[in-house]
Write a protein that holds these residues in place. Sequence first.
Motif, PDB file in Angstrom:
ATOM      1  N   HIS A  53      41.553  32.312  45.685  1.00  0.00           N
ATOM      2  CA  HIS A  53      41.563  33.570  44.960  1.00  0.00           C
ATOM      3  C   HIS A  53      43.033  33.792  44.616  1.00  0.00           C
ATOM      4  CE1 HIS A  53      37.521  33.989  46.355  1.00  0.00           C
ATOM      5  NE2 HIS A  53      37.926  33.953  47.621  1.00  0.00           N
ATOM      6  N   THR A  54      43.325  34.357  43.460  1.00  0.00           N
ATOM      7  CA  THR A  54      44.711  34.371  42.982  1.00  0.00           C
ATOM      8  C   THR A  54      45.116  35.742  42.476  1.00  0.00           C
ATOM      9  OG1 THR A  54      44.534  32.026  42.416  1.00  0.00           O
ATOM     10  CG2 THR A  54      46.313  33.267  41.363  1.00  0.00           C
ATOM     11  N   GLY A  92      39.083  27.473  37.659  1.00  0.00           N
ATOM     12  CA  GLY A  92      38.509  28.086  38.844  1.00  0.00           C
ATOM     13  C   GLY A  92      37.028  27.799  38.975  1.00  0.00           C
ATOM     14  N   LEU A 124      43.659  28.561  41.255  1.00  0.00           N
ATOM     15  CA  LEU A 124      42.230  28.824  41.041  1.00  0.00           C
ATOM     16  C   LEU A 124      41.421  27.528  41.098  1.00  0.00           C
ATOM     17  CD1 LEU A 124      42.610  31.455  38.199  1.00  0.00           C
ATOM     18  CD2 LEU A 124      41.565  31.894  40.441  1.00  0.00           C
ATOM     19  N   ASN A 183      43.676  31.974  51.952  1.00  0.00           N
ATOM     20  CA  ASN A 183      42.966  31.577  50.736  1.00  0.00           C
ATOM     21  C   ASN A 183      43.145  32.588  49.599  1.00  0.00           C
ATOM     22  OD1 ASN A 183      41.436  29.458  49.549  1.00  0.00           O
ATOM     23  ND2 ASN A 183      39.694  30.838  49.444  1.00  0.00           N
ATOM     24  N   THR A 235      35.741  32.093  42.666  1.00  0.00           N
ATOM     25  CA  THR A 235      37.145  32.518  42.748  1.00  0.00           C
ATOM     26  C   THR A 235      37.352  33.849  42.049  1.00  0.00           C
ATOM     27  OG1 THR A 235      37.717  31.135  40.824  1.00  0.00           O
ATOM     28  CG2 THR A 235      38.125  30.207  43.025  1.00  0.00           C
ATOM     29  N   GLY A 251      40.587  26.379  44.435  1.00  0.00           N
ATOM     30  CA  GLY A 251      39.666  27.230  45.178  1.00  0.00           C
ATOM     31  C   GLY A 251      40.281  28.474  45.785  1.00  0.00           C
TER      32      GLY A 251
END
Length: 180
Positions: free
Chosen positions: A75-76, A3, A70, A34, A7, A73
Motif C-alpha cells: 500500500h503506498t 498494483g 504498488l 507493508n 493495494t 504489493g
Amino acid sequence: MVGTEETRLIVLRGNSASGKSSVASGLREQFGRNLALVGQDNLRRVVLRERDRPGAANIGLIGATARYALDAGFHTVIEGILYADRYAVMLEDLVRDHRGTSRCYYLDVPLQETLRRHSTKPDLEYLSQVTDEHLREWYRERDLLPNGIETVIDAGSTLDDTVKHILRDTGLDAVQPLDR
C-alpha cells in the motif's frame, strides 16, 4: 496498469506545514508494515538535491517509486506539496493506472495556521533555513488537482481524526498488514 486490486494508493497534498508528513507517519504507525511512504521532500531534496520546478526529474521519480511499491504489493502513500500545475499529470496517470483503491487528499490549512505550525517544529536547523517569508512565497491557497479527485480536509481535523478518516475511507482499517 499498476498494483493489484488489493493495494491502496493514498496521495496527501497541501502546503508546507499543513501536516502531510505527520499524517503519513500516523498512517504507517496505525497500519503497520507493508505501507510504503513516498515523500516528495526525500526524493526531491535528498536523493536528487533538486529544486521544485516544472518538468523536474523528481516528478518521474516519485511516480516510478510509487509504481514500484504498488507492483511489489505495498500500500503506498505519496506525500508532499506537489503543486497541481507540476504534479497533476503524473498523479492523475498513477490514479488512473492503479488497479486497487486510490484516494487523494488535500490538507487545507490557512496561511496563518501554516506559520503557527511551522514555528512549533523541533528542528532548529530547518527553522533557520525555512523562514516565514519562504512559507508565504510557497503558499498556494486551495491548490487542488483538476477533475475534483481530492477530498479536502480542513485545519479543524485533528491528526488522529485525519488518520482514522483516511484509514476508513481507503479500507485500510479492515486490512491486515503483512509482516515483511
